[in-house]
Write a protein that holds these residues in place. Structure first.
Motif, PDB file in Angstrom:
ATOM      1  N   GLN A   1       0.831  -1.201   0.000  1.00  0.00           N
ATOM      2  CA  GLN A   1       0.000   0.000   0.000  1.00  0.00           C
ATOM      3  C   GLN A   1       0.868   1.254   0.000  1.00  0.00           C
ATOM      4  O   GLN A   1       0.593   2.202  -0.737  1.00  0.00           O
ATOM      5  CB  GLN A   1      -0.932  -0.001   1.201  1.00  0.00           C
ATOM      6  CG  GLN A   1      -1.842   1.199   1.240  1.00  0.00           C
ATOM      7  CD  GLN A   1      -2.697   1.239   2.489  1.00  0.00           C
ATOM      8  OE1 GLN A   1      -2.407   0.561   3.473  1.00  0.00           O
ATOM      9  NE2 GLN A   1      -3.742   2.028   2.455  1.00  0.00           N
ATOM     10  N   LYS A   2       1.924   1.249   0.809  1.00  0.00           N
ATOM     11  CA  LYS A   2       2.824   2.408   0.870  1.00  0.00           C
ATOM     12  C   LYS A   2       3.475   2.645  -0.485  1.00  0.00           C
ATOM     13  O   LYS A   2       3.530   3.778  -0.965  1.00  0.00           O
ATOM     14  CB  LYS A   2       3.884   2.191   1.937  1.00  0.00           C
ATOM     15  CG  LYS A   2       4.822   3.347   2.098  1.00  0.00           C
ATOM     16  CD  LYS A   2       5.840   3.094   3.181  1.00  0.00           C
ATOM     17  CE  LYS A   2       6.769   4.293   3.286  1.00  0.00           C
ATOM     18  NZ  LYS A   2       7.903   4.032   4.148  1.00  0.00           N
TER      19      LYS A   2
ATOM     20  N   GLU B   1       2.938   5.936  -2.912  1.00  0.00           N
ATOM     21  CA  GLU B   1       4.079   6.743  -3.365  1.00  0.00           C
ATOM     22  C   GLU B   1       4.073   6.870  -4.880  1.00  0.00           C
ATOM     23  O   GLU B   1       4.361   7.944  -5.423  1.00  0.00           O
ATOM     24  CB  GLU B   1       5.387   6.129  -2.869  1.00  0.00           C
ATOM     25  CG  GLU B   1       5.608   6.293  -1.388  1.00  0.00           C
ATOM     26  CD  GLU B   1       6.800   5.500  -0.867  1.00  0.00           C
ATOM     27  OE1 GLU B   1       7.414   4.737  -1.653  1.00  0.00           O
ATOM     28  OE2 GLU B   1       7.105   5.645   0.335  1.00  0.00           O
ATOM     29  N   ASP B   2       3.733   5.781  -5.580  1.00  0.00           N
ATOM     30  CA  ASP B   2       3.672   5.801  -7.041  1.00  0.00           C
ATOM     31  C   ASP B   2       2.568   6.740  -7.527  1.00  0.00           C
ATOM     32  O   ASP B   2       2.776   7.533  -8.455  1.00  0.00           O
ATOM     33  CB  ASP B   2       3.444   4.390  -7.580  1.00  0.00           C
ATOM     34  CG  ASP B   2       3.476   4.348  -9.097  1.00  0.00           C
ATOM     35  OD1 ASP B   2       4.461   4.852  -9.678  1.00  0.00           O
ATOM     36  OD2 ASP B   2       2.515   3.806  -9.683  1.00  0.00           O
ATOM     37  N   VAL B   3       1.409   6.676  -6.903  1.00  0.00           N
ATOM     38  CA  VAL B   3       0.300   7.557  -7.292  1.00  0.00           C
ATOM     39  C   VAL B   3       0.676   9.012  -7.023  1.00  0.00           C
ATOM     40  O   VAL B   3       0.428   9.894  -7.861  1.00  0.00           O
ATOM     41  CB  VAL B   3      -0.999   7.174  -6.540  1.00  0.00           C
ATOM     42  CG1 VAL B   3      -2.064   8.236  -6.715  1.00  0.00           C
ATOM     43  CG2 VAL B   3      -1.507   5.831  -7.030  1.00  0.00           C
TER      44      VAL B   3
ATOM     45  N   GLU C   1       3.858  14.650 -11.318  1.00  0.00           N
ATOM     46  CA  GLU C   1       4.313  14.782 -12.702  1.00  0.00           C
ATOM     47  C   GLU C   1       3.178  15.175 -13.646  1.00  0.00           C
ATOM     48  O   GLU C   1       3.428  15.574 -14.778  1.00  0.00           O
ATOM     49  CB  GLU C   1       4.922  13.455 -13.168  1.00  0.00           C
ATOM     50  CG  GLU C   1       6.208  13.103 -12.463  1.00  0.00           C
ATOM     51  CD  GLU C   1       6.700  11.709 -12.817  1.00  0.00           C
ATOM     52  OE1 GLU C   1       5.987  10.974 -13.542  1.00  0.00           O
ATOM     53  OE2 GLU C   1       7.793  11.353 -12.346  1.00  0.00           O
ATOM     54  N   GLY C   2       1.942  15.056 -13.184  1.00  0.00           N
ATOM     55  CA  GLY C   2       0.791  15.438 -13.999  1.00  0.00           C
ATOM     56  C   GLY C   2       0.507  14.466 -15.124  1.00  0.00           C
ATOM     57  O   GLY C   2       0.044  14.867 -16.195  1.00  0.00           O
ATOM     58  N   GLN C   3       0.762  13.180 -14.895  1.00  0.00           N
ATOM     59  CA  GLN C   3       0.512  12.180 -15.933  1.00  0.00           C
ATOM     60  C   GLN C   3      -0.982  12.084 -16.226  1.00  0.00           C
ATOM     61  O   GLN C   3      -1.820  12.353 -15.374  1.00  0.00           O
ATOM     62  CB  GLN C   3       1.049  10.816 -15.496  1.00  0.00           C
ATOM     63  CG  GLN C   3       2.548  10.746 -15.505  1.00  0.00           C
ATOM     64  CD  GLN C   3       3.047   9.341 -15.228  1.00  0.00           C
ATOM     65  OE1 GLN C   3       2.275   8.394 -15.203  1.00  0.00           O
ATOM     66  NE2 GLN C   3       4.345   9.202 -15.047  1.00  0.00           N
ATOM     67  N   GLN C   4      -1.287  11.657 -17.445  1.00  0.00           N
ATOM     68  CA  GLN C   4      -2.672  11.523 -17.892  1.00  0.00           C
ATOM     69  C   GLN C   4      -3.446  10.596 -16.959  1.00  0.00           C
ATOM     70  O   GLN C   4      -3.020   9.487 -16.673  1.00  0.00           O
ATOM     71  CB  GLN C   4      -2.704  10.969 -19.322  1.00  0.00           C
ATOM     72  CG  GLN C   4      -4.088  10.801 -19.890  1.00  0.00           C
ATOM     73  CD  GLN C   4      -4.783  12.127 -20.128  1.00  0.00           C
ATOM     74  OE1 GLN C   4      -4.142  13.147 -20.319  1.00  0.00           O
ATOM     75  NE2 GLN C   4      -6.092  12.115 -20.102  1.00  0.00           N
ATOM     76  N   GLY C   5      -4.585  11.062 -16.477  1.00  0.00           N
ATOM     77  CA  GLY C   5      -5.430  10.263 -15.604  1.00  0.00           C
ATOM     78  C   GLY C   5      -5.101  10.429 -14.132  1.00  0.00           C
ATOM     79  O   GLY C   5      -5.821   9.905 -13.282  1.00  0.00           O
ATOM     80  N   TYR C   6      -4.016  11.109 -13.808  1.00  0.00           N
ATOM     81  CA  TYR C   6      -3.618  11.284 -12.415  1.00  0.00           C
ATOM     82  C   TYR C   6      -3.706  12.740 -11.962  1.00  0.00           C
ATOM     83  O   TYR C   6      -3.132  13.110 -10.956  1.00  0.00           O
ATOM     84  CB  TYR C   6      -2.192  10.757 -12.188  1.00  0.00           C
ATOM     85  CG  TYR C   6      -2.134   9.257 -12.174  1.00  0.00           C
ATOM     86  CD1 TYR C   6      -2.352   8.546 -11.012  1.00  0.00           C
ATOM     87  CD2 TYR C   6      -1.887   8.548 -13.340  1.00  0.00           C
ATOM     88  CE1 TYR C   6      -2.311   7.168 -11.000  1.00  0.00           C
ATOM     89  CE2 TYR C   6      -1.847   7.172 -13.346  1.00  0.00           C
ATOM     90  CZ  TYR C   6      -2.065   6.484 -12.170  1.00  0.00           C
ATOM     91  OH  TYR C   6      -2.024   5.119 -12.165  1.00  0.00           O
TER      92      TYR C   6
ATOM     93  N   ALA D   1      -9.282  15.183 -12.070  1.00  0.00           N
ATOM     94  CA  ALA D   1      -9.770  14.011 -12.799  1.00  0.00           C
ATOM     95  C   ALA D   1     -10.006  12.839 -11.851  1.00  0.00           C
ATOM     96  O   ALA D   1     -10.951  12.064 -12.025  1.00  0.00           O
ATOM     97  CB  ALA D   1      -8.781  13.620 -13.883  1.00  0.00           C
ATOM     98  N   MET D   2      -9.163  12.706 -10.830  1.00  0.00           N
ATOM     99  CA  MET D   2      -9.315  11.609  -9.886  1.00  0.00           C
ATOM    100  C   MET D   2     -10.488  11.833  -8.933  1.00  0.00           C
ATOM    101  O   MET D   2     -11.129  10.891  -8.491  1.00  0.00           O
ATOM    102  CB  MET D   2      -8.025  11.416  -9.093  1.00  0.00           C
ATOM    103  CG  MET D   2      -6.880  10.903  -9.943  1.00  0.00           C
ATOM    104  SD  MET D   2      -5.360  10.692  -9.029  1.00  0.00           S
ATOM    105  CE  MET D   2      -5.727   9.220  -8.103  1.00  0.00           C
TER     106      MET D   2
END
Length: 84
Positions: free
Chosen positions: A27-28, A32-34, A40-45, A49-50
Motif C-alpha cells: 500500500q505504501k 508513493e507511485d500515485v 508529474e501530472g501524468q494523464q489520468g492522475y 480528474a481523480m
C-alpha cells in the motif's frame, strides 16, 4: 444461552492469526507511485480528474437524500391535514 468472547489483539496480530498477508508495504509503495504520478501530472492522475467520479456520486447521493427527506416531510404534513 448467550456466550460472549472478547479478544484483546491488535489488527496486525489478528491478521497474522488468520494467515492474511501484511499489505502495508505494498500500500505504501502504491501510494508513493500515485503521488509521484500526480506530481508529474501524468494523464489520468490529475487531482481534479481523480476526484470527479467521487464528487459526482456524492452530489447525486445528496440529491437523493434531499428528495427522500422532502417526500417524508410532505407525506407527514398531508397526514396531519387529513386528521383535521
Amino acid at each position: 444461552m448467550k456466550i460472549n468472547v472478547e479478544v484483546d489483539a491488535t489488527p496486525e496480530e489478528i491478521r497474522a492469526f488468520l494467515g492474511l498477508p501484511d499489505v502495508a508495504p505494498l500500500q505504501k509503495e502504491m501510494m508513493e507511485d500515485v503521488a509521484k504520478r500526480m506530481r508529474e501530472g501524468q494523464q489520468g492522475y490529475e487531482s481534479l480528474a481523480m476526484m470527479q467520479p467521487l464528487m459526482q456520486s456524492g452530489v447525486a447521493n445528496m440529491d437523493a437524500m434531499q428528495k427522500l427527506f422532502w417526500q417524508a416531510f410532505t407525506q407527514s404534513g398531508s397526514k396531519d391535514d387529513n386528521k383535521k
